[in-house]
Design a protein around this motif. Sequence first.
Motif, mmCIF file in Angstrom:
data_model
loop_
_atom_site.group_PDB
_atom_site.id
_atom_site.type_symbol
_atom_site.label_atom_id
_atom_site.label_comp_id
_atom_site.label_asym_id
_atom_site.label_seq_id
_atom_site.Cartn_x
_atom_site.Cartn_y
_atom_site.Cartn_z
ATOM 1 N N HIS A 93 3.510 10.300 -0.262
ATOM 2 C CA HIS A 93 3.369 10.637 1.150
ATOM 3 C C HIS A 93 3.061 9.362 1.937
ATOM 4 N N TYR A 94 3.904 9.095 2.923
ATOM 5 C CA TYR A 94 3.800 7.860 3.704
ATOM 6 C C TYR A 94 3.533 8.182 5.165
ATOM 7 N N VAL A 95 2.847 7.260 5.837
ATOM 8 C CA VAL A 95 2.739 7.294 7.293
ATOM 9 C C VAL A 95 3.405 6.031 7.820
ATOM 10 N N LEU A 96 4.336 6.219 8.731
ATOM 11 C CA LEU A 96 5.122 5.120 9.324
ATOM 12 C C LEU A 96 4.574 4.868 10.720
ATOM 13 N N THR A 97 4.075 3.660 10.962
ATOM 14 C CA THR A 97 3.372 3.355 12.207
ATOM 15 C C THR A 97 4.034 2.168 12.894
ATOM 16 N N ALA A 98 4.191 2.285 14.215
ATOM 17 C CA ALA A 98 4.782 1.211 15.030
ATOM 18 C C ALA A 98 3.701 0.565 15.888
ATOM 19 N N TYR A 99 3.711 -0.774 15.936
ATOM 20 C CA TYR A 99 2.754 -1.541 16.728
ATOM 21 C C TYR A 99 3.542 -2.381 17.737
ATOM 22 N N GLY A 100 3.137 -2.354 19.000
ATOM 23 C CA GLY A 100 3.801 -3.152 20.031
ATOM 24 C C GLY A 100 2.795 -3.763 20.975
ATOM 25 N N ALA A 166 7.681 14.889 7.122
ATOM 26 C CA ALA A 166 6.573 15.800 6.837
ATOM 27 C C ALA A 166 5.860 16.146 8.134
ATOM 28 N N VAL A 167 5.402 17.375 8.210
ATOM 29 C CA VAL A 167 4.701 17.839 9.401
ATOM 30 C C VAL A 167 3.204 17.678 9.176
ATOM 31 N N MET A 168 2.551 16.990 10.080
ATOM 32 C CA MET A 168 1.101 16.813 10.015
ATOM 33 C C MET A 168 0.517 17.185 11.363
ATOM 34 N N GLU A 172 -5.041 17.065 11.166
ATOM 35 C CA GLU A 172 -4.834 16.307 9.934
ATOM 36 C C GLU A 172 -4.601 14.830 10.229
ATOM 37 N N MET A 173 -3.853 14.550 11.299
ATOM 38 C CA MET A 173 -3.604 13.161 11.667
ATOM 39 C C MET A 173 -4.893 12.473 12.088
ATOM 40 N N SER A 174 -5.755 13.213 12.803
ATOM 41 C CA SER A 174 -7.036 12.646 13.223
ATOM 42 C C SER A 174 -7.906 12.327 12.017
ATOM 43 N N LYS A 175 -7.932 13.239 11.034
ATOM 44 C CA LYS A 175 -8.720 12.990 9.825
ATOM 45 C C LYS A 175 -8.185 11.787 9.049
ATOM 46 N N LEU A 176 -6.848 11.645 9.006
ATOM 47 C CA LEU A 176 -6.247 10.529 8.285
ATOM 48 C C LEU A 176 -6.652 9.202 8.905
ATOM 49 N N TRP A 177 -6.521 9.096 10.212
ATOM 50 C CA TRP A 177 -6.841 7.821 10.856
ATOM 51 C C TRP A 177 -8.336 7.555 10.865
ATOM 52 N N SER A 178 -9.140 8.613 10.854
ATOM 53 C CA SER A 178 -10.582 8.409 10.733
ATOM 54 C C SER A 178 -10.930 7.870 9.351
ATOM 55 N N ALA A 179 -10.244 8.375 8.321
ATOM 56 C CA ALA A 179 -10.483 7.880 6.967
ATOM 57 C C ALA A 179 -10.028 6.438 6.812
ATOM 58 N N ILE A 180 -8.931 6.080 7.482
ATOM 59 C CA ILE A 180 -8.422 4.707 7.422
ATOM 60 C C ILE A 180 -9.339 3.758 8.183
ATOM 61 N N GLN A 181 -10.109 4.296 9.142
ATOM 62 C CA GLN A 181 -10.998 3.512 9.996
ATOM 63 C C GLN A 181 -10.204 2.482 10.798
ATOM 64 N N SER A 182 -9.170 2.982 11.440
ATOM 65 C CA SER A 182 -8.336 2.126 12.281
ATOM 66 C C SER A 182 -7.932 2.907 13.511
#
Length: 438
Positions: A93-100, A166-168, A172-182
């Motif tokens: 399971h991957y999360v694809l993130t774009a930074y600009g 995948a549908v998140m 769930e997305m909030s919990k993921l980024w909170s766990a990543i601490q970013s």
Amino acid sequence: MSSPLAIGAVSAVLRNLLDDGLIEAGNSIGVTVDVSAIAPDTIDLDDAEAPPRLNLFLYQVTPNQGWRNAALPSRSSVTGERLTNAPLALDLHYVLTAYGRTDFQAEILLGYAMHLLHERPVLDREAIRRALDPSPLDVTMLPPAVQALAASDLADQVEQIKITPAVMSSDEMSKLWSAIQSHYRPSATYQASVILIEGTRSGVSPLPVLSRGPRDPVTHREHGVFVNPDLLPAVPTLFEAEPQFSQTGARLGEPVTVTGARLAGSGHSVLLRHRLNEEPFELPPDSVSANGQSMIFTLPDNPAARQALAAGQLSVGLRLLVNGEPGPRETNSIPLILAPAADFAGADLQRTANVVTVELEASPQVRTQQKAVLIIGTTEAVAAPRSNASDPLVFSFDPALPDGEQPARLRVDGADSILIDRTGDRPIFASDQVLEVP
């Protein structure tokens, strides 16, 4: 099947696919785009000179439901030897993130990346080989981790790798980024399925069956399957081992009655196993009933047995030749407590001030790896460390015990010496299980 390098290989192939496809996206926004596969919290967001970035992060690995029960069991329930190399089937399971850095950069990058993965929902074998072994580029020029991925055998596994969105939910997305601490950035989640990791150790593959049962020497016809008109096990099986007088354990020199089924045959040999012995201790049974439902054997009481056997829990098995079978068969194992026998009559007790020291011998010998406890009355003491199994057991009781005759028992690995005499019409304390405390 793939090797354990397959997880890293999938990430490398996806990053290579995105890196090649985002050249057009870079032209659209007029800058070079970095494609990475690292944890989001390691990305420096404060660097004003950093180019736009697309990051692929593996945030979860789960078992694949379709393959997780394939090729089971992988080991023999009898011998424990490996039968097959059962695959480890995983979904990534991957999360694809774009930074600009400027307006719309992140949205443009994410749009191009999602469209690219939509057009390439399957990682074909040729693309995997090109990504992991970029010929004619010299692979030794790449980082060591990337060089190692070329040996993953990912392109040769039986299942192709499919990339699906995948549908998140927002929670769930909030919990993921909170766990990543970013800090959150525009993201999309994907699942890569299925990764099949398989071992390469040799297994056991049985030969085809030539006949169902022995063949008749005249007609050469198969005997067929043996059927017994009862509900007992079809093979020799042990049920229970019972010491004499329903004691809690059996001592050396005492008989043990074993009940079971299909024990009739020839060449019987009782197998006694202990956790501290690599090989079983073998002895012949005293008798086997004609109906094959019980047998009696006596634990030997001789110097060899006192050294070879160990007090505690034994497992009892039986090897025999069943009538009509070409080779011997071994039954299941059942538990039996081998109780220690302490030489209380020859024990040496000394009182020094408030300390009582007891030195005694035990049968069978207490191994140095075993824990021995002496209980006098209701007070217990642990044996002092010894260097050899033949050394006597030494116990120190502090505070001192009251003087006089008291019942005593030796406990080795949880197995107590036989304190209660059950030979009469009612249980009493055994007369030889006492110590005279000075």
